[in-house]
Design an enzyme around this catalytic site. Structure first.
Site: not given
Length: 429
Positions: A128, A213, A236, A258, A261, A327-328, A361, A415, A420
């Site tokens: 995207y 977004n 951001s 930032q 944006h 984020e940054h 970026d 179990e 098994h």
């Protein structure tokens, strides 16, 4: 713009809303769910309707995909400098990704046992790429180039068109250089839904990556399980830790990078041991923002998304940053490398005054698709490994199986899983 000082009453209480922020909104979740349901049930017809409603463009299903001729022509519609920038970024992101390609491995931890892992690239992934007022050409490179380096066969890009129905030519050039195999002029929630569910025109993908977004972020979260996802990457944000060696002009410029944006939900946070730096940065933010072409976008963030915070020392700053999980994260301090070692949660860390966030970026190498909204505490940024399937390898010989049979049988007994136990025990007869 909030300035929070150590001497202020209720210092921790003022920090709480910042630290407890969320990437999600209940109202957004509800509207997103309606769009997802419509695309799932109506397919291409819903895509045409939403393209008209949200992107103000009339598209029939045959027009969804950008043609090979349009992509080929894109190079001639942009200047040499733009082509060079895309070429450099793609090359440097690819070089970084190839250093991280996973390799099959095996070892023998005990007699008769071989364990290991092998990897295979995914077959079809969707990237995207946000568009609209700021088509993120670099996001093509920071998603598609990683998938191409991994060896993904089908790499699909979806991005919103302009009102003329065309996709930005520089973005299309980036798609070609980075290695996209299909490009669709569809955006937002309905494009993500098309990737996840598939339609008559757009085959379903196995994984969706890329930022978006708040609506795209909500859509990805609701689609988890229909497809694999990379991470939560919403509006951001940037945090800067600075001491008295930092330059207020640099700090303000990086915070504004930032804020522009455009969603109005971005955040920019300064943590500083130097109380005098806070008003200096505030003044620079006002001065520099007035000169920007996207001043209107920035104003909304300056009003409610900028926080200038005094901290007692760098240890306290590192602790706050790790709680916030930006984020940054920029470290404008004398010994940035040492401080970085104290950070436990951040999408990406930028060291020193000569490493502004936009190098990440655009051209540095690691992907700029990073977790936001505090998700850096449990997600990491997009890497080439996200485009692989990992398969564990296990091989026993007869002696090794018999040696561990009692433990296998005991687990099966505990179990209540007779079959098994029998599947191992039958080999001992």
């Amino acid at each position: 713009m909030d300035i929070i000082r150590l001497a202020d009453g209720g210092y921790e209480a003022k920090l709480a809303p910042l630290m407890n922020r969320s990437a999600f909104d209940a109202d957004i979740d509800r509207s997103v769910a309606e769009i997802l349901a419509a695309v799932r049930s109506c397919g291409d017809a819903a895509l045409s309707e939403y393209a008209s409603r949200f992107d103000h463009v009339t598209l029939t299903p045959v027009q969804f995909q950008v043609t090979a001729d349009e992509i080929a022509a894109a190079a001639g519609l942009i200047d040499d400098a733009t082509r060079a920038a895309v070429d450099v970024a793609c090359r440097q992101v690819t070089v970084f990704s190839r250093e991280r390609l996973p390799k099959a491995w095996q070892f023998s931890p005990r007699a008769g046992v071989m364990l290991g892992e092998q990897f295979a690239p995914m077959d079809r992934v969707g990237c995207y790429v946000p568009g609209g007022t700021a088509p993120l050409i670099s996001t093509v490179v920071h998603t598609v180039a990683l998938a191409a380096a991994a060896g993904v066969k089908d790499i699909v890009v979806v991005t919103p068109p302009g009102k003329d129905g065309r996709v930005n030519p520089a973005l299309l050039y980036a798609c070609k250089v980075a290695g996209a195999t299909e490009v669709y002029r569809l955006g937002g929630v309905y494009a993500v839904a098309a990737l996840a569910y598939g339609t008559a025109t757009i085959p379903k993908v196995e994984k969706i990556v890329g930022p978006g977004n708040a609506y795209v972020t909500a859509a990805k979260r609701q689609l988890y399980g229909e497809v694999a996802l990379d991470l939560v990457a919403g509006p951001s944000e940037i945090m800067i830790i600075a001491d008295d060696s930092a330059d207020a002009r640099y700090i303000a410029a990086d915070m504004l990078s930032q804020a522009e944006h455009g969603s109005g939900r971005e955040q920019a946070v300064l943590l500083s041991t130097n109380a005098a730096l806070l008003p200096a940065v505030a003044a620079e933010l006002k001065r520099q923002s007035a000169t920007l072409s996207r001043a209107a976008c920035v104003e909304a963030v300056l009003a409610k998304g900028v926080f200038l915070i005094e901290v007692a020392d760098l240890a306290a700053a590192a602790a706050l940053a790790s709680r916030y999980a930006p984020e940054h994260l920029e470290l404008m301090t004398r010994d940035a490398e040492a401080l970085a070692g104290r950070i436990t949660a951040a999408g990406a860390i930028f060291l020193g005054p000569w490493t502004p966030e936009p190098v990440g970026d655009f051209v540095a190498g690691p992907s700029h698709v990073l977790p936001t909204g505090g998700a850096g505490r449990y997600f990491s940024g997009l890497t080439v490994e996200h485009f692989f399937r990992r398969m564990s390898l296990v091989r026993y010989d007869r002696a090794a199986l018999l040696a561990e049979l009692p433990h296998i049988r005991q687990f099966a007994l505990c179990e209540g899983l007779d079959a098994h136990g029998n599947s191992a025990a039958i080999r001992a007869e």
